[in-house]
Design an enzyme around this catalytic site. Structure first.
Site, mmCIF file in Angstrom:
data_model
loop_
_atom_site.group_PDB
_atom_site.id
_atom_site.type_symbol
_atom_site.label_atom_id
_atom_site.label_comp_id
_atom_site.label_asym_id
_atom_site.label_seq_id
_atom_site.Cartn_x
_atom_site.Cartn_y
_atom_site.Cartn_z
ATOM 1 N N THR A 150 0.837 -1.196 0.000
ATOM 2 C CA THR A 150 0.000 0.000 0.000
ATOM 3 C C THR A 150 0.874 1.249 0.000
ATOM 4 O OG1 THR A 150 -1.932 1.031 1.022
ATOM 5 C CG2 THR A 150 -0.355 0.033 2.542
ATOM 6 N N LYS B 159 3.506 1.372 -3.847
ATOM 7 C CA LYS B 159 2.954 0.607 -4.974
ATOM 8 C C LYS B 159 3.818 0.726 -6.233
ATOM 9 C CE LYS B 159 -1.871 0.634 -3.496
ATOM 10 N NZ LYS B 159 -3.258 0.892 -3.888
ATOM 11 N N ASP C 111 -6.736 -3.507 -7.576
ATOM 12 C CA ASP C 111 -7.629 -2.394 -7.201
ATOM 13 C C ASP C 111 -8.743 -2.195 -8.234
ATOM 14 O OD1 ASP C 111 -6.399 -1.675 -4.803
ATOM 15 O OD2 ASP C 111 -4.965 -0.343 -5.788
#
Ligand code: NDP
Length: 274
Positions: A60, A64, A101
């Site tokens: 995170t 990333k 995501d």
């Protein structure tokens, strides 16, 4: 027990340990998952050290892009995203990077809220990492139109150029908020961090088509400024990013363990704890 973790900084607020341990209980998988705060200069060493024994990592903020650079193999969606949130080793021991995501957001829209993206007119607000991460999974749903607008318009234009080769029949456009006058969209996705500051991007009235949906990638205990705006514009669906968070985790879990957890009860559980 198989070891998993999320690396970030700060990471104390992360809901990933709760989400993954609930998935593990639900599916009968035996694993441990912890949140680890990593110093920026130690990131690559810590990843290497982790994989001497560990099975999988979530990555995170702010790592990333570092994970993207570190991975020896990238999935197509991670390549386009320019960011990796899931790391694992393949059968040859090669470090592989994926980005879940975007598929998390698309699964939330389609499976949890029955929103059809095919042939729809979609507007995305923002042009940061989160928006870049959703481009390919959104285009795979073959919307009629994908418009990206951003405060710094040049970044939205850049993302539109990046997305264009994957667009098939979708009309992709990037620009500024000023260019939205007179346009209408079936789905407006807020991928800015404006809600974090309690702000709303400058949106004209009449932007949302009748029966349209507003989706804020941010989530919290109360409705975000963007979702409040959507309510004032008569949106039929007002959705925050909590489902996206749980769905991206489910996709990572499925990559690591080969089992897809049931996300509905976990979304409810995490929402109750907000
Ligand atoms: P970035 O910092 O990479 O990008 C921020 C974006 O927001 C930029 O486009 C920036 O515009 C824009 N922005 C910031 N403030 C304002 C404002 N006041 N008005 C208009 N635009 C603004 O952030 P991320 O892309 O990583 O994250 C964006 C959002 O997505 C966050 O709210 C984050 O919490 C959420 N998110 C949710 C996830 C989930 O699982 N639910 C996963 C990942 C992210 P400019 O370029 O002009 O600065």
């Amino acid at each position: 027990m198989d070891q998993y973790a999320v690396f970030g900084n700060p990471v104390g607020h992360s809901k990933s340990p709760l989400i993954h341990s609930t998935f593990a209980k639900q599916t009968g998988e035996s694993l441990a998952y912890q949140a680890v705060a990593v110093e920026p200069e130690q990131f690559s060493d810590r990843v290497e050290h982790f994989f001497q024994q560990g099975k999988g990592l979530n990555i995170t903020v702010p790592f990333k892009q570092n994970a993207w650079q570190l991975a020896k193999f990238l999935t197509p969606r991670a390549k386009v995203a320019g960011a990796v949130n899931t790391l694992y080793l393949d059968a040859q021991g090669q470090l592989c990077g994926d980005n879940t995501d975007g598929i998390g957001m698309v699964s939330d829209l389609i499976n949890n809220h029955q929103i059809c993206l095919k042939d729809s007119r979609i507007l995305i607000l923002g042009a940061g990492g989160a928006v870049r991460g959703v481009l390919l999974p959104v285009l795979e749903q073959q919307p009629a139109v994908l418009t990206i607008v951003n405060r710094t318009a040049a970044k939205a234009v850049e993302l539109a150029v990046l997305a264009e080769p994957y667009a098939a029949d979708t009309r992709v456009k990037g620009g500024s908020y000023d260019e939205l006058q007179g346009e209408t969209f079936d789905l407006i996705i807020n991928g800015t961090s404006a809600s974090l500051q309690g702000e709303l991007p400058p949106l004209p009235d009449q932007l949302l088509a009748s029966g349209g949906c507003c989706y804020d990638m941010m989530y919290g205990p109360s409705e975000t400024p963007f979702l409040l705006w959507g309510r004032s514009q008569g949106a039929t669906h007002l959705i925050d990013g909590l489902g996206m968070l749980v769905e991206q985790a489910a996709e990572s879990f499925s990559i690591w363990r080969g089992v897809k957890p049931n996300t509905q009860e976990v979304i409810e559980q995490v929402r109750a704890a907000l």
